[in-house]
Design a protein around this motif. Structure first.
Motif: not given
Length: 305
Positions: A4-29
């Protein structure tokens, strides 16, 4: 990054405003590395589609229950503010002629693996507030629509079927009522709760957009130059809730929030235009989504027979 994710959804957003961390919310560390770096966590992450939950309940329990637990433990240990996003589907459904709407005190009565997993996550948040004193708010929102919504969802599926020259499909008799709200209004409500919401409180988010599925599909067809009855009926899904309706008066009166998209027809017209203009965003996943529906429907027919 699930299907359901689509990297194109971030196109046009100032990269200084967003840090994308690809991970799992079940990942405790990972969760415990990220949470203390922020002033607040807004927990939107969830498996969300009812149809999928009927065929793969386990992933819903993992994301929605275990994932919420990991976030709760992280915000507890690092003393970070949490806002938890939920759904009106935790309340079950209402009769079509019931004058009542869901309120903050409506008892939970989930009817699908998806809504049960979201109800479970809500109860976890409430328990952590009471037992550990975490600073958290909750919101239960009605059905969203608007740009960037995955094509498995009701409104974009109908729009993209029509754009591809296919006849849309409608479950059951089309009488099921949903309370529609534009995604931008949902976001502005969450922002307002972050700014002024009272810790421990639940706020219901809705825009008084009750319409049955047949009327919504007919409106989409008309807006796209087709006859309102130019669709195919398909067998209803198991446990299909009849009616959702949100009373958002607490949010409006106490926090001063109001929706901007109060005309569903106008909102749908803008949404149709977005999908028409952004075929490269949704086309790559469309065929896969329709094939998944075909396989699920065939399995349901075999079980029924």
């Amino acid at each position: 990054m699930t299907y359901a994710a689509n990297r194109q959804s971030l196109s046009g957003i100032d990269p200084k405003r967003v840090d994308l961390v690809v991970g799992d919310i079940c990942d405790y560390v990972l969760v415990n590395e990220l949470v203390p770096q922020h002033d607040a966590v807004v927990h939107f992450a969830a498996e969300t589609h009812n149809d999928n939950s009927l065929h793969d309940p386990r992933s819903f329990l993992n994301s929605n229950v275990v994932g919420t637990f990991e976030l709760l433990e992280a915000v507890r240990h690092h003393e970070v503010r949490l806002h938890h996003i939920s759904t009106d589907e935790v309340y079950g459904d209402l009769e079509l002629d019931d004058p009542q709407r869901f309120t903050e005190s409506t008892p939970y009565k989930p009817s699908s693996p998806y809504s049960a997993s979201k109800a479970s996550s809500d109860l976890l948040v409430k328990a952590w507030v009471r037992s550990f004193g975490i600073e958290a708010t909750l919101s239960n929102c009605s059905n969203n629509y608007g740009p960037f919504q995955h094509v498995e969802k009701f409104i974009p599926r109908q729009i993209t079927n029509i754009l591809e020259g296919q006849r849309p499909k409608l479950y059951g008799n089309g009488a099921n009522v949903r309370d529609w709200i534009h995604a931008s209004d949902h976001s502005s409500a969450v922002q307002r709760i972050l700014q002024a919401g009272e810790a421990g409180r639940t706020y219901l988010i809705g825009a008084d957009g009750e319409r049955n599925n047949r009327d919504v599909l007919g409106l989409i067809l008309n807006l796209m130059g087709r006859e309102a009855d130019d669709f195919e009926w398909v067998a209803d899904r198991a446990g299909h809730d009849l009616r959702y309706a949100i009373d958002s008066s607490v949010l409006r009166e106490e926090l001063g929030w109001a929706p901007q998209y109060t005309d569903l027809e106008n909102g749908l017209e803008q949404t149709i235009a977005w999908y028409r203009e952004h075929r490269s965003w949704w086309e790559p996943g469309k065929a896969q989504t329709e094939e998944r529906y075909r396989v699920q429907l065939a399995a349901e027919v075999r079980v029924a027979s």
